[in-house]
Design a protein around this motif. Structure first.
Motif, PDB file in Angstrom:
ATOM      1  N   ARG A 188      28.184  20.773  65.109  1.00  0.00           N
ATOM      2  CA  ARG A 188      27.476  19.554  65.474  1.00  0.00           C
ATOM      3  C   ARG A 188      27.679  19.254  66.963  1.00  0.00           C
ATOM      4  N   TYR A 189      26.879  18.317  67.467  1.00  0.00           N
ATOM      5  CA  TYR A 189      26.929  17.980  68.897  1.00  0.00           C
ATOM      6  C   TYR A 189      28.319  17.504  69.295  1.00  0.00           C
ATOM      7  N   SER A 190      28.913  16.591  68.502  1.00  0.00           N
ATOM      8  CA  SER A 190      30.248  16.076  68.833  1.00  0.00           C
ATOM      9  C   SER A 190      31.315  17.157  68.720  1.00  0.00           C
ATOM     10  N   GLU A 191      31.132  18.098  67.801  1.00  0.00           N
ATOM     11  CA  GLU A 191      32.096  19.187  67.655  1.00  0.00           C
ATOM     12  C   GLU A 191      32.044  20.118  68.859  1.00  0.00           C
ATOM     13  N   ILE A 192      30.839  20.365  69.366  1.00  0.00           N
ATOM     14  CA  ILE A 192      30.709  21.204  70.564  1.00  0.00           C
ATOM     15  C   ILE A 192      31.342  20.504  71.771  1.00  0.00           C
ATOM     16  N   GLN A 193      31.221  19.187  71.824  1.00  0.00           N
ATOM     17  CA  GLN A 193      31.827  18.437  72.920  1.00  0.00           C
ATOM     18  C   GLN A 193      33.349  18.585  72.943  1.00  0.00           C
ATOM     19  N   SER A 194      33.961  18.778  71.782  1.00  0.00           N
ATOM     20  CA  SER A 194      35.422  18.842  71.696  1.00  0.00           C
ATOM     21  C   SER A 194      35.986  20.212  72.047  1.00  0.00           C
ATOM     22  N   ILE A 195      35.143  21.218  72.204  1.00  0.00           N
ATOM     23  CA  ILE A 195      35.624  22.582  72.424  1.00  0.00           C
ATOM     24  C   ILE A 195      36.243  22.705  73.820  1.00  0.00           C
ATOM     25  N   ALA A 196      37.433  23.292  73.872  1.00  0.00           N
ATOM     26  CA  ALA A 196      38.140  23.592  75.128  1.00  0.00           C
ATOM     27  C   ALA A 196      38.285  25.103  75.256  1.00  0.00           C
ATOM     28  N   PRO A 197      38.651  25.602  76.425  1.00  0.00           N
ATOM     29  CA  PRO A 197      38.825  27.060  76.573  1.00  0.00           C
ATOM     30  C   PRO A 197      39.795  27.654  75.561  1.00  0.00           C
ATOM     31  N   GLY A 198      40.817  26.888  75.178  1.00  0.00           N
ATOM     32  CA  GLY A 198      41.765  27.389  74.192  1.00  0.00           C
ATOM     33  C   GLY A 198      41.221  27.441  72.776  1.00  0.00           C
ATOM     34  N   SER A 199      40.022  26.892  72.567  1.00  0.00           N
ATOM     35  CA  SER A 199      39.425  26.929  71.232  1.00  0.00           C
ATOM     36  C   SER A 199      38.905  28.316  70.863  1.00  0.00           C
ATOM     37  N   PHE A 200      38.725  29.180  71.855  1.00  0.00           N
ATOM     38  CA  PHE A 200      38.175  30.515  71.606  1.00  0.00           C
ATOM     39  C   PHE A 200      39.310  31.526  71.436  1.00  0.00           C
ATOM     40  N   ASP A 201      39.115  32.410  70.497  1.00  0.00           N
ATOM     41  CA  ASP A 201      40.027  33.538  70.297  1.00  0.00           C
ATOM     42  C   ASP A 201      39.225  34.812  70.534  1.00  0.00           C
ATOM     43  N   TRP A 202      39.318  35.344  71.751  1.00  0.00           N
ATOM     44  CA  TRP A 202      38.512  36.501  72.120  1.00  0.00           C
ATOM     45  C   TRP A 202      39.093  37.799  71.567  1.00  0.00           C
ATOM     46  N   ARG A 203      40.346  37.777  71.124  1.00  0.00           N
ATOM     47  CA  ARG A 203      40.997  39.011  70.672  1.00  0.00           C
ATOM     48  C   ARG A 203      40.790  39.296  69.193  1.00  0.00           C
ATOM     49  N   SER A 204      40.341  38.286  68.439  1.00  0.00           N
ATOM     50  CA  SER A 204      40.105  38.523  67.012  1.00  0.00           C
ATOM     51  C   SER A 204      38.846  39.364  66.841  1.00  0.00           C
ATOM     52  N   GLU A 205      38.680  39.895  65.657  1.00  0.00           N
ATOM     53  CA  GLU A 205      37.517  40.738  65.373  1.00  0.00           C
ATOM     54  C   GLU A 205      36.794  40.204  64.130  1.00  0.00           C
ATOM     55  N   PRO A 206      35.658  39.530  64.302  1.00  0.00           N
ATOM     56  CA  PRO A 206      34.997  39.232  65.570  1.00  0.00           C
ATOM     57  C   PRO A 206      35.649  38.031  66.260  1.00  0.00           C
ATOM     58  N   GLY A 233      42.661  22.761  79.703  1.00  0.00           N
ATOM     59  CA  GLY A 233      42.563  21.558  78.879  1.00  0.00           C
ATOM     60  C   GLY A 233      41.249  20.818  78.979  1.00  0.00           C
ATOM     61  N   GLU A 234      40.339  21.278  79.822  1.00  0.00           N
ATOM     62  CA  GLU A 234      39.078  20.576  80.033  1.00  0.00           C
ATOM     63  C   GLU A 234      38.033  21.006  79.008  1.00  0.00           C
ATOM     64  N   PRO A 235      37.059  20.121  78.692  1.00  0.00           N
ATOM     65  CA  PRO A 235      35.984  20.517  77.773  1.00  0.00           C
ATOM     66  C   PRO A 235      35.152  21.663  78.361  1.00  0.00           C
ATOM     67  N   VAL A 236      34.732  22.554  77.514  1.00  0.00           N
ATOM     68  CA  VAL A 236      33.905  23.675  77.963  1.00  0.00           C
ATOM     69  C   VAL A 236      32.517  23.188  78.363  1.00  0.00           C
ATOM     70  N   PHE A 237      31.975  22.237  77.586  1.00  0.00           N
ATOM     71  CA  PHE A 237      30.628  21.723  77.846  1.00  0.00           C
ATOM     72  C   PHE A 237      30.726  20.232  78.118  1.00  0.00           C
ATOM     73  N   ASP A 238      30.392  19.834  79.346  1.00  0.00           N
ATOM     74  CA  ASP A 238      30.412  18.431  79.747  1.00  0.00           C
ATOM     75  C   ASP A 238      29.080  17.801  79.355  1.00  0.00           C
ATOM     76  N   LEU A 239      28.977  17.376  78.092  1.00  0.00           N
ATOM     77  CA  LEU A 239      27.725  16.855  77.552  1.00  0.00           C
ATOM     78  C   LEU A 239      27.766  15.337  77.520  1.00  0.00           C
ATOM     79  N   PRO A 240      26.644  14.677  77.780  1.00  0.00           N
ATOM     80  CA  PRO A 240      26.614  13.208  77.699  1.00  0.00           C
ATOM     81  C   PRO A 240      26.804  12.751  76.263  1.00  0.00           C
TER      82      PRO A 240
END
Length: 505
Positions: free
Chosen positions: A246-264, A302-309
């Motif tokens: 959802r829109y609010s969930e995307i707003q909460s995403i930070a760089p640490g929310s991603f796990d690039w090493r997992s498969e997928p 610690g900053e949001p990935v997407f600075d959405l209004p």
């Protein structure tokens, strides 16, 4: 013995409570009334120490005298302590406050500011709302009063879905008051929930894959809108469709929310930002990872990935819908807002052949019924599915229904032919087999004059009924009653009883 002190124009009294501690309590400007309050407090404390009174009852009596606005504020603090987002807390508290005002006699237009209200308008509405809440107490929350207030919202033009939101908010507040000892029981158990499907105010739709691609392309090449660059909006749309966030969930995403090493690779949304209160970890497709990873890499941790209004998802999307030539509202009045991007995940996954349970897990829904509301196939998809059903046309040389109707050979004589060719002659039926066939009407045993009447031969036997083949077969004239006879050749057991095979040649 209680003692009194005066501060300014207000009297205060001091007494020893049930735990042996001294308390200073604010009274009122009348000395005699303050003395009475002190005597009551001392008496109740003495009863509790002697075991003659219930602490809970005395606490509920104290809560009953406090303004309900204080209880609502405490409930909001409890929601925030549980991890609810500030937006959810503000929305829930506001709904309960407005509904209590309606219970007291206010109209929704007095206490609910419009979306385009200015700051001065908001302050005026808040002042009116506070005036309505001042005399309100917990005793005002009865099932009859609240149900009548919900019904009045409908008469004032509020949608049924919104009315249900108010009902759930005040029900949550009522349960909290009971569990926290403010009420002896939950007074709002059994409130009626309305069928929101009868009054859809914002019906959403799905769009085609080609339109969805045009939308992403238009955003990627478009200018900055509301402080969000075009390529960033394109990533947001792709992420919403790929994960159902959802829109609010995307707003909460930070760089640490991603796990690039997992498969997928995955993205995780914390429990405080999801609708169901559970942590959500969702897989990411490879093409999206290739574009997201270099964008996220230089961002602060610690900053949001997407600075959405905040709360502007639909407005942000409308700019790119217009550029892509996709209507925000189609000819039938259905909308395509930001939340429809989440619905596109369910629609595309369903069209790809994923099982309903898999789609349910992707959407993080509690029931399959809820997932079904998000899978919105288009008319062209339904037509294509109907035309893809295999043909059942027989390939044998026997005449079909249209041929029989044209030649007139369907169980009747053909008046266009003469002589021996006028009627189709069938092989005679043996007397033994004829006992089990209908004497009149069609061979199914159904009375043609009453097509809606089911005869015994049409009825499916009960599981408690003995099979008819075990009993003797009786002749219409009554002979052979009670005699046992072997099952006639040509009868085979089927799911619905018996069927006739090769009886007519």
């Amino acid at each position: 013995m209680a003692s009194l002190r005066k501060r300014g124009r207000v009297w205060y009294y001091r007494f020893v409570d049930e735990n042996g501690a001294q308390k200073n309590i604010k009274g009122c400007s009348d000395r005699r009334e303050t003395e009475r309050m002190a005597v009551v407090a001392e008496t109740e404390a003495a009863k509790i120490r002697a075991g003659l009174a219930d602490r809970g009852e005395l606490a509920r009596r104290e809560h009953a005298g406090r303004p309900i606005a204080e209880h609502i504020e405490a409930w909001g603090a409890a929601l925030e302590a549980k991890g609810s987002t500030p937006k959810h807390v503000a929305l829930s508290v506001g709904r309960v406050r407005r509904l209590v005002a309606v219970v007291r006699g206010a109209s929704m237009t007095e206490v609910n500011p419009p979306r385009n209200a200015t700051r001065s308008d908001l302050a005026r509405f808040e002042s009116v709302l506070c005036d309505w809440l001042k005399p309100a107490r917990l005793a005002d929350l009865t099932a009859d009063k609240v149900q009548a207030a919900l019904r009045s919202l409908i008469t004032q033009g509020v949608g049924l879905a919104t009315v249900n939101h108010y009902k759930r908010a005040v029900g949550s507040f009522s349960r909290w008051c009971w569990k926290s000892g403010r009420l002896a029981a939950d007074p709002l158990i059994g409130l009626t929930t309305y069928n929101a499907a009868e009054d859809v105010r914002h019906d959403r739709r799905a769009i085609g894959l080609d339109e969805l691609r045009r939308l992403v392309e238009a955003a990627s090449e478009g200018p900055s809108r509301m402080g969000v660059p075009g390529p960033v909006r394109a990533l947001v749309y792709r992420l919403a469709v790929a994960t159902g966030l959802r829109y609010s969930e995307i707003q909460s995403i930070a760089p640490g929310s991603f796990d690039w090493r997992s498969e997928p690779p995955t993205v995780t949304v914390e429990a405080g930002y999801t609708k169901n209160g559970d942590v959500a970890t969702l897989p990411l497709p490879g093409d999206l990872v290739n574009d997201l990873r270099p964008y996220v890499a230089p961002l602060p941790f610690g900053e949001p990935v997407f600075d959405l209004p905040p709360g502007k998802g639909a407005k942000l999307l409308r700019f790119d819908l217009k550029a892509a030539g996709v209507p925000y509202r189609d000819a039938s009045g259905r909308y395509f807002d930001f939340h429809c991007l989440r619905g596109m995940l369910a629609t595309l996954a369903d069209a790809s052949g994923a099982s309903p349970r898999v789609v349910q897990k992707l959407m993080r829904h509690s029931t399959l019924e809820l997932t079904g509301k998000y899978t919105r196939p288009r008319v062209v998809d339904l037509n294509a599915a109907a035309l893809a059903v295999p043909s059942l046309k027989p390939h044998s040389d026997r005449p079909n229904a249209s041929t029989l109707a044209a030649t007139g050979t369907d169980r009747a004589c053909n008046p266009t032919l003469a002589g021996s060719d006028a009627c189709t002659v069938e092989q005679p039926i043996s007397n033994r087999r004829g006992l089990h066939l209908a004497y009149t009407g069609d061979v199914s045993g159904r009375d043609l004059s009453h097509s809606d009447v089911t005869t015994d031969s049409d009825a499916q036997p009960s599981i408690n009924e003995k099979p008819r083949g075990r009993r003797g077969l009786s002749h219409p004239d009554g002979s052979g009653r009670g005699k046992r006879e072997a099952r006639p050749v040509g009868f085979e057991p089927t799911t619905f009883g018996f069927e006739v095979r090769d009886s007519i040649r």
